[in-house]
Design a protein around this motif. Structure first.
Motif, mmCIF file in Angstrom:
data_model
loop_
_atom_site.group_PDB
_atom_site.id
_atom_site.type_symbol
_atom_site.label_atom_id
_atom_site.label_comp_id
_atom_site.label_asym_id
_atom_site.label_seq_id
_atom_site.Cartn_x
_atom_site.Cartn_y
_atom_site.Cartn_z
ATOM 1 N N VAL A 1 38.879 36.894 40.798
ATOM 2 C CA VAL A 1 38.878 37.079 42.253
ATOM 3 C C VAL A 1 39.797 38.228 42.645
ATOM 4 N N TYR A 2 40.924 38.335 41.975
ATOM 5 C CA TYR A 2 41.852 39.437 42.254
ATOM 6 C C TYR A 2 41.195 40.782 41.941
ATOM 7 N N LEU A 3 40.520 40.862 40.800
ATOM 8 C CA LEU A 3 39.839 42.107 40.445
ATOM 9 C C LEU A 3 38.717 42.424 41.435
ATOM 10 N N ALA A 4 38.027 41.391 41.900
ATOM 11 C CA ALA A 4 36.949 41.617 42.867
ATOM 12 C C ALA A 4 37.500 42.175 44.177
ATOM 13 N N HIS A 5 38.699 41.750 44.547
ATOM 14 C CA HIS A 5 39.306 42.226 45.794
ATOM 15 C C HIS A 5 39.950 43.600 45.633
ATOM 16 N N ASN A 6 40.610 43.832 44.494
ATOM 17 C CA ASN A 6 41.437 45.027 44.353
ATOM 18 C C ASN A 6 40.942 46.010 43.295
ATOM 19 N N GLY A 7 40.123 45.546 42.379
ATOM 20 C CA GLY A 7 39.676 46.421 41.304
ATOM 21 C C GLY A 7 40.808 46.751 40.342
ATOM 22 N N ASN A 8 40.532 47.707 39.457
ATOM 23 C CA ASN A 8 41.536 48.171 38.495
ATOM 24 C C ASN A 8 41.275 49.644 38.218
ATOM 25 N N ALA A 9 42.168 50.485 38.735
ATOM 26 C CA ALA A 9 41.974 51.935 38.603
ATOM 27 C C ALA A 9 42.073 52.388 37.157
ATOM 28 N N ASN A 10 42.865 51.707 36.337
ATOM 29 C CA ASN A 10 43.045 52.126 34.944
ATOM 30 C C ASN A 10 41.771 51.950 34.124
ATOM 31 N N THR A 11 40.971 50.963 34.475
ATOM 32 C CA THR A 11 39.733 50.707 33.736
ATOM 33 C C THR A 11 38.489 51.092 34.536
ATOM 34 N N ASN A 12 38.716 51.727 35.680
ATOM 35 C CA ASN A 12 37.611 52.158 36.546
ATOM 36 C C ASN A 12 36.762 50.985 37.049
ATOM 37 N N TRP A 13 37.423 49.828 37.245
ATOM 38 C CA TRP A 13 36.729 48.687 37.841
ATOM 39 C C TRP A 13 36.903 48.766 39.351
ATOM 40 N N LEU A 14 35.809 48.913 40.037
ATOM 41 C CA LEU A 14 35.855 49.069 41.488
ATOM 42 C C LEU A 14 35.831 47.703 42.177
ATOM 43 N N PRO A 15 36.536 47.576 43.279
ATOM 44 C CA PRO A 15 36.473 46.316 44.037
ATOM 45 C C PRO A 15 35.076 46.137 44.638
ATOM 46 N N ILE A 16 34.593 44.913 44.636
ATOM 47 C CA ILE A 16 33.244 44.643 45.142
ATOM 48 C C ILE A 16 33.265 43.831 46.437
ATOM 49 N N CYS A 17 34.451 43.413 46.869
ATOM 50 C CA CYS A 17 34.510 42.532 48.035
ATOM 51 C C CYS A 17 34.189 43.262 49.341
#
Length: 206
Positions: A152-168
Motif C-alpha cells: 500500500v505504501y508503494l502504491a501511494h508513494n512509489g519508489n524512485a530508485n526502482t522506477n516504481w511509479l505510484p498508482i493511487c
C-alpha cells in the motif's frame, strides 16, 4: 471408724484441640475468601477476553472481505488494453486475504475456550491454550498486515530508485479500499496484544 475419702483431681479441659480446630476453620475461611476474590477478578478478565474476541472476529472478517473486494477499472481503455487493478494482481494481497481469513476462523474456534474461562475462571489449562494460540496467531496477523502495508505504501508513494511509479493517483478507490483493510488488520493486532496481556494476568498466581 473413720472412713477414708478419696479425692480425684480432674484437670482443666484442654484447649489445645479446640484452638487447633478453630485455626483450621479460620484457614479454610481465609483460603475460600481469597479464592473467591481471585475468581471474581479473573472472571471479569475472562468476560473482557470474550468481548475482545467478538470484536476481533468482526474486524478480521471485515478486513479480509474488504481486501477481497478491492478492484477498480479505469473508465478509459483501448481495444487491446484495459487498465484494471485488483487484489489478485498482487500476491501479497492474496496472502493477506487468506491469512486474515484463517485468523478470523481461529477466533471463532477460540470462543468455546473463552467461555470455559468465564465459567471456571481459576482453570489454568484453557487459559494457557489461549495464550499460546493467540501468540502464534498474532505473528500471522502481524506478518499479513505488515506485508500488505508495504505494498500500500508503494502504491501511494512509489519508489524512485526502482522506477516504481505510484498508482493511487489513477486507482484512488482501489488504494482507499486496500488501505482500509490494512488499518483494520492493524487494529486486530492491537486486540491480540490485549488478549495476550489478559491471559498473562489471569495466569498470574497471588
Amino acid at each position: 471408724m473413720a472412713k477414708e475419702s478419696t479425692t480425684i483431681d480432674i484437670g482443666e479441659p484442654s484447649t489445645v484441640t479446640k484452638s487447633t480446630n478453630h485455626d483450621v476453620v479460620d484457614e479454610k475461611k481465609k483460603s475460600f475468601v481469597t479464592a473467591a476474590a481471585g475468581g471474581g477478578y479473573k472472571r471479569g478478565l475472562a468476560i473482557l477476553d470474550f468481548l475482545l474476541r467478538l470484536a476481533a472476529i468482526g474486524i478480521t472478517i471485515g478486513a479480509s472481505s474488504v481486501m477481497f473486494t478491492a478492484e477498480e477499472t479505469l473508465p478509459f481503455f483501448t481495444q487491446f488494453l484495459q487498465f484494471q487493478a485488483g487484489y489478485d494482481d498482487f500476491p501479497t494481497f492474496q496472502f493477506f486475504v487468506i491469512a486474515i481469513a484463517i485468523v478470523a476462523s481461529y477466533l471463532v474456534l477460540s470462543l468455546p475456550f473463552s467461555i470455559v474461562t468465564i465459567v471456571r475462571p481459576l482453570a489454568v489449562a484453557p487459559r494457557l491454550i489461549l495464550l499460546i494460540s493467540d501468540t502464534v496467531v498474532l505473528t500471522l496477523t502481524t506478518a499479513a498486515a505488515a506485508a500488505a502495508a508495504s505494498i500500500v505504501y508503494l502504491a501511494h508513494n512509489g519508489n524512485a530508485n526502482t522506477n516504481w511509479l505510484p498508482i493511487c493517483q489513477q486507482f484512488g478507490d482501489f488504494c482507499q479500499t486496500t488501505s482500509t483493510a490494512v488499518v483494520a488488520a492493524s487494529i486486530s493486532v492491537v486486540f491480540f496484544i490485549l488478549l495476550i496481556v489478559i491471559s498473562a494476568i489471569a495466569l498470574k498466581k497471588h
